[in-house]
Every structure is written in C-alpha cells, then in structure tokens.
Scaffold this motif. Sequence first.
Motif, PDB file in Angstrom:
ATOM      1  N   MET A  73       0.825  -1.217   0.000  1.00  0.00           N
ATOM      2  CA  MET A  73       0.000   0.000   0.000  1.00  0.00           C
ATOM      3  C   MET A  73       0.855   1.261   0.000  1.00  0.00           C
ATOM      4  O   MET A  73       0.385   2.328  -0.407  1.00  0.00           O
ATOM      5  CB  MET A  73      -0.946  -0.020   1.197  1.00  0.00           C
ATOM      6  N   ARG A  74       2.103   1.125   0.436  1.00  0.00           N
ATOM      7  CA  ARG A  74       3.036   2.259   0.379  1.00  0.00           C
ATOM      8  C   ARG A  74       3.753   2.335  -0.969  1.00  0.00           C
ATOM      9  O   ARG A  74       4.631   3.172  -1.164  1.00  0.00           O
ATOM     10  CB  ARG A  74       4.065   2.163   1.500  1.00  0.00           C
ATOM     11  N   GLY A  75       3.399   1.428  -1.889  1.00  0.00           N
ATOM     12  CA  GLY A  75       4.025   1.445  -3.208  1.00  0.00           C
ATOM     13  C   GLY A  75       5.163   0.459  -3.357  1.00  0.00           C
ATOM     14  O   GLY A  75       5.958   0.578  -4.307  1.00  0.00           O
ATOM     15  N   CYS A  90       3.248  -6.036  -7.593  1.00  0.00           N
ATOM     16  CA  CYS A  90       2.902  -4.861  -6.804  1.00  0.00           C
ATOM     17  C   CYS A  90       1.385  -4.696  -6.809  1.00  0.00           C
ATOM     18  O   CYS A  90       0.655  -5.440  -7.485  1.00  0.00           O
ATOM     19  CB  CYS A  90       3.588  -3.611  -7.359  1.00  0.00           C
ATOM     20  N   ASP A  91       0.918  -3.713  -6.070  1.00  0.00           N
ATOM     21  CA  ASP A  91      -0.503  -3.406  -5.982  1.00  0.00           C
ATOM     22  C   ASP A  91      -0.995  -2.883  -7.332  1.00  0.00           C
ATOM     23  O   ASP A  91      -0.472  -1.916  -7.873  1.00  0.00           O
ATOM     24  CB  ASP A  91      -0.711  -2.342  -4.895  1.00  0.00           C
ATOM     25  N   ASN A  94      -1.740   0.901  -7.730  1.00  0.00           N
ATOM     26  CA  ASN A  94      -0.702   1.902  -7.507  1.00  0.00           C
ATOM     27  C   ASN A  94       0.102   2.086  -8.792  1.00  0.00           C
ATOM     28  O   ASN A  94       0.964   1.272  -9.119  1.00  0.00           O
ATOM     29  CB  ASN A  94       0.205   1.470  -6.348  1.00  0.00           C
ATOM     30  N   ARG A  95      -0.201   3.138  -9.527  1.00  0.00           N
ATOM     31  CA  ARG A  95       0.405   3.331 -10.846  1.00  0.00           C
ATOM     32  C   ARG A  95       1.915   3.540 -10.758  1.00  0.00           C
ATOM     33  O   ARG A  95       2.671   3.074 -11.618  1.00  0.00           O
ATOM     34  CB  ARG A  95      -0.259   4.520 -11.554  1.00  0.00           C
ATOM     35  N   LYS A  96       2.377   4.239  -9.734  1.00  0.00           N
ATOM     36  CA  LYS A  96       3.819   4.448  -9.595  1.00  0.00           C
ATOM     37  C   LYS A  96       4.538   3.122  -9.361  1.00  0.00           C
ATOM     38  O   LYS A  96       5.647   2.915  -9.854  1.00  0.00           O
ATOM     39  CB  LYS A  96       4.100   5.429  -8.453  1.00  0.00           C
ATOM     40  N   SER A  97       3.899   2.228  -8.608  1.00  0.00           N
ATOM     41  CA  SER A  97       4.493   0.907  -8.380  1.00  0.00           C
ATOM     42  C   SER A  97       4.581   0.127  -9.684  1.00  0.00           C
ATOM     43  O   SER A  97       5.565  -0.575  -9.938  1.00  0.00           O
ATOM     44  CB  SER A  97       3.657   0.118  -7.370  1.00  0.00           C
TER      45      SER A  97
END
Length: 256
Positions: A73-75, A90-91, A94-97
């Motif tokens: 959840m923190r990426g 990854c999640d 989360n687009r950055k992840s």
Amino acid sequence: MFGFITQQSDSKNSETLVVNRNLIWSNNSSYRPPDKDPIWRFSNFRGMTAEFIKIHPQNPEGRKINHVIETLMRGGIIIYPTDTVYGIGCDLMNRKSIERLCHIKNIKPHKLNLSFICSDLSNISVYARKIDTPIFKILKKALPGPYTFILESSSRVPKILDVNKKSVGIRIPDHNIPLAIVRQLGNPLISASIKDDDIIKEYTTDPEEIFEYFKHKVDIVIDGGPGGNIASSVIDCTGEQIVVVRKGLGDVELFG
C-alpha cells in the motif's frame, strides 16, 4: 558488500554483533538462526533496503501478511512464491508501483504484458469482460491452479494501467501465500515471473538466491520454501476457440 540485520531485544544489555558471510547481525543473546526468524531487514550502506521474510506456505502468519500489505500500500514491490515459479509484483491500484515494476523488468508501460493475481472467480469478473458459460466452467474447473488465462479486458483495465489493453492475463494460484495477500489487499497484484539470466536454470527456485539478485531492487522477498522451475500454462480464451499459447505446469488436455 556489507549489510546489517537488526532484531529488537527487550533487554538493554543483551545486544551483540556477529559477523557472518559478509553480513553484520545485530541480535540479542537469545539469537535464533535466520530460517527461524520471522522478519529480517537487510540494508546496504548506500541506503537501499529490502526485507527477507519467511512465511509458512500452508498457514501464512497473519502478522507477516499484514506487514506485506502495508508495504504494498506504500508502493512497494514484492517477490513471492506461487504454485509454479516465484513471482514479482505490486498493488494493481498503484500506478507508480507499476511503473517501477516495468523498470525492474525492463519493459515499457505500453508494452505491459503482465498477469493479474486474483483471489477468486468473482475477482476476475471485475477485470475481464462478461465471461460466457463454457469459459466460466473451464475457469471454475482449472482454478486455483497453475494456469494463466488470457481474457478480454474490461473497461476498467485501461483506466487502471493508463494503457489501452484489449486483453489481460488472469491467475489464481493454488498457493496460500499469494491468495492471503490479495484477499487482504482487496484487489489483485500485477505480476510477472522471476526469470533467471542463466539459460540452463530458466527460473530461480531458491528464495535466498532470488534475494541476493533483487535485494537492491525490491522491498520484500518472501521465503515460502523452494519454488518450481516450470511456469504456468497460458490459455488464450479471447478467440472463437481456446488456444494453448504455452504448455507449462498443469494439464492442458482440459482445453483440448
């Protein structure tokens, strides 16, 4: 390269340092071997960190799963066992992840060809278009299991990935650790397999070897025991006929 591992102690005077295999271990007098310790944090002196977490493959410990969820959840990027080979993911939300995962896998986002790790069939229906009855019966019979099904993506997928994807790979692995993660997370992982640079050993099966390679790239490596070295079978359900794209682990005669 040196690193350090810390373990908190209730005693102020019982902490010791032990140098072992290029690692500095910080622990108390009741030290236990690494294979019995719940969570070890590895840090190199450049400030990059990863965690090596041993989780029981049949009965995943809730506290450790919660820790993994917090990281996702923190990426964070995690490596985890499945019913086939170890995966990296990854999640999905989360687009950055996802961008970071693409960088690790050295692929461009618009060429994204990763799988969604789902918890159950109802989870699949969110990310795939309406599944007709014959396909649904096949999914119900084969999953959870060592298969990746290519299905037409729902309208939600491009919005999540910011990529116009007409199809999506769906997996429900027959392994308690990834299932516990996605159930607790509340949405799928977007995932790829750990591919080894060694042509002879295409997939790395030893989680400690995986950690050594990825410890400066990911946030958590989960040790769920030795992994397999045969990938999932890939089944394309987007056309008029079902096509076996890749014969891997699992009986593909189910789709003949």
